[in-house]
Write a protein that holds these residues in place. Structure first.
Motif, PDB file in Angstrom:
ATOM      1  N   ASP A  96       0.051   0.533   6.650  1.00  0.00           N
ATOM      2  CA  ASP A  96      -0.229   0.930   7.947  1.00  0.00           C
ATOM      3  C   ASP A  96      -0.626   2.474   8.354  1.00  0.00           C
ATOM      4  OD1 ASP A  96       2.858   1.513   8.118  1.00  0.00           O
ATOM      5  OD2 ASP A  96       3.189  -0.271   9.456  1.00  0.00           O
ATOM      6  N   ASP A  97       0.304   3.891   8.036  1.00  0.00           N
ATOM      7  CA  ASP A  97       0.148   4.634   8.131  1.00  0.00           C
ATOM      8  C   ASP A  97      -1.298   5.633   7.221  1.00  0.00           C
ATOM      9  OD1 ASP A  97      -0.466   7.884   8.117  1.00  0.00           O
ATOM     10  OD2 ASP A  97       2.161   7.880   7.708  1.00  0.00           O
ATOM     11  N   ASN A 152      -2.525   8.456   6.418  1.00  0.00           N
ATOM     12  CA  ASN A 152      -2.379   9.239   5.688  1.00  0.00           C
ATOM     13  C   ASN A 152      -2.219   8.850   4.320  1.00  0.00           C
ATOM     14  OD1 ASN A 152      -2.455  11.624   7.460  1.00  0.00           O
ATOM     15  ND2 ASN A 152      -0.382  11.274   8.733  1.00  0.00           N
ATOM     16  N   GLU A 153      -1.439   7.745   3.582  1.00  0.00           N
ATOM     17  CA  GLU A 153      -1.073   7.061   2.886  1.00  0.00           C
ATOM     18  C   GLU A 153      -2.959   7.443   1.655  1.00  0.00           C
ATOM     19  OE1 GLU A 153       1.554   7.606   1.277  1.00  0.00           O
ATOM     20  OE2 GLU A 153       2.486   7.014   3.787  1.00  0.00           O
ATOM     21  N   LEU A 204      -5.632   8.630   2.854  1.00  0.00           N
ATOM     22  CA  LEU A 204      -6.373  10.318   2.794  1.00  0.00           C
ATOM     23  C   LEU A 204      -5.573  10.705   1.127  1.00  0.00           C
ATOM     24  CD1 LEU A 204      -8.604  11.344   4.784  1.00  0.00           C
ATOM     25  CD2 LEU A 204      -5.916  12.605   5.872  1.00  0.00           C
ATOM     26  N   ASP A 241       2.331  -1.009   0.908  1.00  0.00           N
ATOM     27  CA  ASP A 241       3.656  -0.580   1.824  1.00  0.00           C
ATOM     28  C   ASP A 241       4.911  -1.753   2.111  1.00  0.00           C
ATOM     29  OD1 ASP A 241       4.803   1.559   2.772  1.00  0.00           O
ATOM     30  OD2 ASP A 241       3.811   0.993   4.727  1.00  0.00           O
ATOM     31  N   ARG A 255       7.062  -1.635   3.990  1.00  0.00           N
ATOM     32  CA  ARG A 255       7.423  -1.688   5.703  1.00  0.00           C
ATOM     33  C   ARG A 255       5.606  -1.315   6.420  1.00  0.00           C
ATOM     34  NH1 ARG A 255      12.301  -1.601   7.480  1.00  0.00           N
ATOM     35  NH2 ARG A 255      10.954  -0.879   9.495  1.00  0.00           N
ATOM     36  N   VAL A 287       4.926  -2.485   9.326  1.00  0.00           N
ATOM     37  CA  VAL A 287       4.434  -3.406  11.189  1.00  0.00           C
ATOM     38  C   VAL A 287       3.867  -4.697  11.387  1.00  0.00           C
ATOM     39  CG1 VAL A 287       4.263  -2.496  13.786  1.00  0.00           C
ATOM     40  CG2 VAL A 287       5.481  -0.947  11.952  1.00  0.00           C
ATOM     41  N   PRO A 288       4.243  -6.116  11.705  1.00  0.00           N
ATOM     42  CA  PRO A 288       5.695  -5.740  12.173  1.00  0.00           C
ATOM     43  C   PRO A 288       6.684  -6.346  11.565  1.00  0.00           C
ATOM     44  CG  PRO A 288       4.413  -7.666  12.724  1.00  0.00           C
ATOM     45  CD  PRO A 288       3.432  -6.528  12.133  1.00  0.00           C
ATOM     46  N   ASN A 313       9.225  -6.733   8.421  1.00  0.00           N
ATOM     47  CA  ASN A 313      10.381  -6.301   7.333  1.00  0.00           C
ATOM     48  C   ASN A 313      10.032  -5.470   6.656  1.00  0.00           C
ATOM     49  OD1 ASN A 313      12.326  -6.339   9.624  1.00  0.00           O
ATOM     50  ND2 ASN A 313      13.094  -8.424   9.472  1.00  0.00           N
ATOM     51  N   SER A 345       6.932   2.541  -1.647  1.00  0.00           N
ATOM     52  CA  SER A 345       7.344   2.841  -0.708  1.00  0.00           C
ATOM     53  C   SER A 345       8.217   4.524  -0.428  1.00  0.00           C
ATOM     54  CB  SER A 345       8.788   2.886  -0.025  1.00  0.00           C
ATOM     55  OG  SER A 345       9.493   2.340   0.610  1.00  0.00           O
ATOM     56  N   SER A 346       8.757   4.996   1.083  1.00  0.00           N
ATOM     57  CA  SER A 346       9.405   6.635   1.095  1.00  0.00           C
ATOM     58  C   SER A 346      10.117   6.379   0.336  1.00  0.00           C
ATOM     59  CB  SER A 346       8.940   7.000   2.010  1.00  0.00           C
ATOM     60  OG  SER A 346       8.037   6.930   2.301  1.00  0.00           O
ATOM     61  N   ASP A 347      10.873   5.275   0.572  1.00  0.00           N
ATOM     62  CA  ASP A 347      12.742   5.257  -0.411  1.00  0.00           C
ATOM     63  C   ASP A 347      12.723   3.475  -0.847  1.00  0.00           C
ATOM     64  OD1 ASP A 347      15.251   5.712  -0.838  1.00  0.00           O
ATOM     65  OD2 ASP A 347      16.109   4.821   1.074  1.00  0.00           O
ATOM     66  N   LYS A 361       6.802   6.999  -2.945  1.00  0.00           N
ATOM     67  CA  LYS A 361       5.184   7.416  -2.314  1.00  0.00           C
ATOM     68  C   LYS A 361       5.334   8.630  -3.120  1.00  0.00           C
ATOM     69  CE  LYS A 361       4.197   4.118   1.617  1.00  0.00           C
ATOM     70  NZ  LYS A 361       4.363   4.857   2.917  1.00  0.00           N
TER      71      LYS A 361
END
Lengths: 865, 143
Positions: free
Chosen positions: B17-18, B20-21, B23, B63, B65, B67-68, B70, B92-94, B114
């Motif tokens: 959902d971002d 930027n990813e 891109l 990804d 997470r 949204v919406p 979990n 994931s970032s983490d 990520k």
């Protein structure tokens, strides 16, 4: 190993008042419960390291049990038996021993667990019961009356030999369990009841009538058994619904009574003068009232005379001639005219009809239908009755209904009272009954005299000649004969019986004292759960008296929904596994809830269940503690999960823009190195946006930590004041969006003013931010008071929130709209609102049913009035 | 899934959902010479389901997470339920959360931080998960 042993030991410690000993594989004692210390007399320290052999009175027992349980890896892991144990002070007791293996997680035996149940009282009670049963059997066998008891289902419980003798044809079927009606019908078929054939309606009608008498006995009845036997039946229904019956063979008494009455009526009431005289001595044996009156002699005088003395015109030879046809049998009677001389010398003529009567004792002549035989028979029967009465060991007394003088006292009574027959003939019952005076005794006998009662039963004491007394049980009946009425008293010396009762009462009191000192609820019941004993603790728990509970089934005191479970718990008991536990929630009379851990022990005799002994321990506090710990553990798990989620979210969402900045920087560097500059404007814009985003998030997080971990400073204020403050803070945004705010709330509240303002501000800011594009936002705040909380509703006409998101929106950094060009934000606002409401002991939720926008419902506690 | 002969052109679906990813990933794939990679991008799981059922997707990068939802435990099964049998990687970032250990239970094949994503890693993963595809007549019992 020891942890496992401890766990088991503690469980048993809390359920059993019996000694529990935990030993190692080498049978060296490791630990014991307090009951073991109490029973054996050793301290915990003394037990530790002691060989279990020391607890056995007989060393061979210890060795024998060892042979049975070793090797320890055998399949049979439970030993049950009885042994004699020795206490520290050297005394011994017999106990039931249950020995089981303690196993580790690999099912390997690591130790032994022994539970010892002291059987001293149980064995004593059993011995006492056996002794009482023997006494009862002997007592029953010794009484001449037929004695029988039928149970509440009319099945034969017990009877004595005399009862079987009365109905010889049915003796073979008189075994415990057979129905009374079956015995009746069997006797009827074998012809024991001739009166049944004579009854109108036939034998079935007779049986129906007899069954009615049996079921509802009133007084005693006389029954003809066979052709020549008569039995008096006295039946009684006990409070336990048992039918107890005594059958007295009254054949002889009836014969005597009937014959005596017949003779008496004939002889005494006849107008004629009637007398009899012996054929050899010629002396009078009987002279009736008419004769005595006319002759003016009394009977004693006449007995010393012969007819020759009142018949002056008849010589001995003449009399012999007259009687000769009777003697040789040529005539059955002779008649003669003669004279009789009265005592005063006067003479009257009389016709005499003489008959010769052959009696056992010899011949007599009867004048004017005088039957000397019947007189002799009467005497003979009386003698027989006397012998019968003398023969029985029971004390039997006959005394005159008017003078109360004893006319007959049997050997058993004389022996006990130490008086001779001659002495007793001068005495009345009052002389041997110190508890009675004449008035009281005659009042006691009055119902018999009036015919109101067929018999009397009571207890009193008799005084012997030497002044000693003994307690006795007495049954008195009335005996009416032609010559008058007498009372017959059957007396039983109950000295031993009372002593037994007293001993049993002492044991019962001791048991009661022991049981009442225990904190547990204790009950004894039949296998069908009908209570036979209830201690005070249990009764108080139920709110009834022990007496009210006894006789009822204890499952009645188990909640209906748990009743089947309780019954199932009993149903699984077997002689091999006679004990099980069951948790029950009970309400005491005050309505307080108690959790009771019941340990049910089924007692078996020869494999048959005979009794349930239940011990109930109140584990409410333990249960509550367990629940509390479970609840705490659950809450802790939830908090840990929430914390993990929170840190995950924070690290994830904070990392993303940082990483983006790094990656965009890498790309710029790469492009710069290769000389490709087309993407540079886009990459720098994105990098800048990521930095802004991160700044916003850090700012939100700071705000969150400032609010979330702020100490609450409670003060009283009105909701409307907090809303006005929030509205002021948002004034520029309200003005910019053209929003209207409608407030219908003004209740008082105690809380942190600053935090509550922050909460309203966040909620109102959301309403302003997530507005419909085509019309200005309208915010409405209202309130309603509950019993102990205040509910505040903040609703708007914005774009709304899907119901599925009702819970997610309160998460940190949780944003429904990622496109920050439309809805900018850090995703902190609602998380803060939840934190504020919860820190005040309240809550916040989205109303998923609200249409046309969003509605948040805040609930805050109000101070108790 | 595409056949062996199609490996030179791999279709990757990025679900994030971002934007930027997308891109960033576009730039990474642009630097890869072989195989040729087509990157499809969607911002939510509903569009991802639609995509895997209508387009020939070789691999999904999902990804964690979205949204919406979990986390991937709610989204990865949706792709499997839609009939997608190719590899799914959770990004994931983490990825330090305990629940990441259970990714196979939810239909995912691998997980990837990520910040670990670079040209080399992407090349390795595509090579690892798109070569020697299982034959069509393979049954699950062989797995």
């Amino acid at each position: 190993m020891f942890d496992e042993a401890d766990r088991l030991l503690k469980a048993l410690y809390h359920t059993l008042p019996d000694p529990v000993v935990v030993a190692g594989k080498d049978r060296i004692i490791i630990r014991v419960n307090p009951a073991a210390e109490r029973v054996f007399g050793y301290s915990q320290e003394e037990f530790a390291g002691m060989s279990s052999r020391q607890l056995y009175a007989v060393g061979r027992d210890w060795e024998r049990i060892g042979q049975e349980i070793f090797p320890l890896d055998s399949a049979d892991r439970i030993y049950r038996g009885q042994s004699v144990f020795r206490r520290k002070d050297g005394t011994t007791f017999e106990g039931a021993l249950t020995l089981s293996h303690i196993t580790d997680e690999h099912d390997a035996t690591v130790g032994l667990l022994a539970i010892t149940h002291d059987l001293t009282d149980v064995l004593a009670v059993q011995a006492e019961r056996l002794r009482m049963e023997t006494i009862l059997q002997e007592a029953l066998a010794s009484i001449p009356e037929g004695f029988v008891i039928f149970d509440e289902h009319d099945r034969l419980l017990l009877c004595n030999a005399a009862y079987r003798d009365i109905y010889p044809n049915s003796a073979e079927i008189m075994v415990p369990g057979v129905q009374f009606e079956a015995i009746l019908r069997h006797s009827l078929r074998t012809g024991l009841y001739p009166e049944a054939d004579r009854m109108e309606g036939g034998t079935e009608a007779w049986i129906a009538a007899r069954m009615t008498q049996h079921r509802n006995p009133e007084g005693s009845i006389i029954q003809q058994v066979g052709t020549d036997r008569w039995v008096q039946i006295a039946e009684r229904v006990t409070p336990d619904n048992l039918r107890v019956a005594v059958r007295t063979d009254i054949t002889a008494l009836l014969q005597i009574k009937s014959e005596t009455e017949a003779l008496g009526r004939i002889l005494e009431d006849a107008q004629q003068e009637i007398y009899a005289f012996d054929a050899v001595s010629l002396r009078y044996t009987l002279v009736n009232r008419g004769a005595r009156h006319n002759l003016q002699y009394d009977l004693a005088e006449l007995r010393a005379m012969s007819p020759l003395e009142i018949m002056p015109d008849v010589s001995r030879e003449r009399l012999a001639e007259l009687l000769a046809p009777l003697v040789d049998g040529s005539k059955t009677f002779v008649e003669v005219r003669t004279t009789h001389r009265r005592k005063d010398g006067s003479i009257y003529a009389c016709a005499v009809r003489l008959e010769l009567l052959d009696l056992n004792r010899g011949r007599s002549y009867v004048a004017f239908v005088e039957d000397i035989t019947e007189k002799v028979e009467f005497q003979s029967a009386s003698e027989r009755l006397g012998r019968l009465v003398n023969g029985v060991t029971q004390e039997i007394y006959v005394f005159d209904s008017r003078t109360l003088l004893f006319s007959l006292v049997n050997h058993g009574a004389r022996n006990n009272l130490q008086y001779s027959t001659e002495q007793l003939r001068q005495m009345t019952p009052l002389d041997i009954k110190p508890e009675f005076d004449h008035a009281r005794f005659t009042a006691l006998l009055a119902p018999l005299l009036n015919g109101d009662k067929p018999f009397l039963e009571f207890r009193t004491v008799h005084r012997r000649r030497d002044g000693s007394t003994y307690p006795c049980s007495i049954r008195i009946e009335m005996l009416v004969t032609g010559s008058g009425s007498s009372f017959v008293a059957f007396v039983e010396d109950i000295t031993e019986k009372l002593q037994s009762e007293a001993r049993l009462a002492i044991k019962r009191r001791n048991f009661e004292t022991l049981v009442s000192s225990l904190p547990d609820a204790i009950a004894r019941a039949h296998p069908d759960t009908t209570l036979t004993y209830v201690n005070e603790v249990y009764a108080q728990l139920v709110g009834l008296s022990s007496e009210e509970m006894i006789g009822r089934r204890y499952v009645e005191f188990v909640p209906a929904e748990r009743r089947q479970l309780a019954l199932d718990n009993i149903a699984v008991l077997t002689p091999e596994s006679p004990m099980s536990d069951f948790e029950q929630v009970m309400l005491d009379p005050e309505g307080d809830e108690h959790v009771i851990l019941w340990s049910d022990l089924m007692i078996y005799e020869k494999g048959r269940a005979v009794e349930i002994v239940s011990v109930g321990r109140d584990i409410t506090e333990r249960h509550a503690a367990r629940s509390h710990i479970a609840q705490q553990a659950q809450e802790l798990a939830l908090r840990n999960e929430a914390l993990e989620q929170f840190t995950g979210i924070v690290s994830h969402d904070l990392k993303a823009p940082l990483r983006h900045v790094r990656q965009f920087a890498d790309m710029i560097r790469e492009d710069a190195a290769t000389g490709r500059l087309d993407d540079l404007p886009m990459l720098t814009t994105q990098m800048q946006a990521s930095v802004v985003r991160m700044e916003r998030m850090i700012g939100g997080l700071l705000e969150y930590s400032r609010v979330a971990y702020k100490f609450i400073r409670p003060e009283n204020f009105r909701i409307s004041e907090a809303i006005a403050e929030a509205r002021n803070n948002l004034a520029p945004m309200i003005e910019e969006t053209g929003a209207t705010v409608e407030v219908a709330a003004g209740a008082s509240l105690t809380g942190d003013f600053e935090l509550i303002v922050q909460m309203f501000q966040n909620l109102m800011a959301n309403s302003l931010k997530y507005r419909q594009a085509d019309h200005p936002p309208h915010i409405r705040i209202s309130e309603s008071a509950g019993e102990n909380h205040l509910e505040i509703r903040i609703e708007d006409n914005g774009i709304g929130i899907p119901a599925a998101e009702a819970e997610n929106i309160f998460g940190v950094f949780h944003r429904l709209h990622r496109d920050e060009s439309i809805y900018a934000g850090a995703g902190i606002g609602l998380a803060l609102c939840r934190k504020v409401s919860e820190s005040h002991g309240g809550s916040i939720r989205l109303d998923p049913g609200f249409a046309g926008g969003s509605r948040f419902v805040v609930s805050l506690p109000t101070p108790a009035a | 899934m595409n056949t062996e002969s199609a490996r030179d052109n791999i279709h990757v679906l990025l679900v994030d959902d971002d934007p930027n990813e997308n891109l960033i990933l576009q730039r990474l794939f642009r630097n890869l010479t072989t195989p040729t990679i087509s990157l499809e991008y969607v911002g939510d799981i509903a569009k991802a389901v639609e995509c895997v059922t209508q387009s020939p997707i070789d691999i999904v990068l999902l990804d964690n997470r979205l949204v919406p939802n979990n986390d991937f435990r709610e989204t990865a099964p949706q792709l499997r339920n839609a009939g997608f049998t190719g590899p799914i990687g959770i990004i994931s970032s983490d990825i330090t959360g305990q629940y990441f250990q259970k990714f196979p239970e939810y239909g995912a094949d691998f997980r990837l931080g990520k910040d670990e994503i670079d040209a080399k890693t992407i090349a390795f993963i595509l090579e690892e998960y798109t070569r020697n595809p299982l034959p069509d007549d393979c049954v699950e019992d062989y797995l």
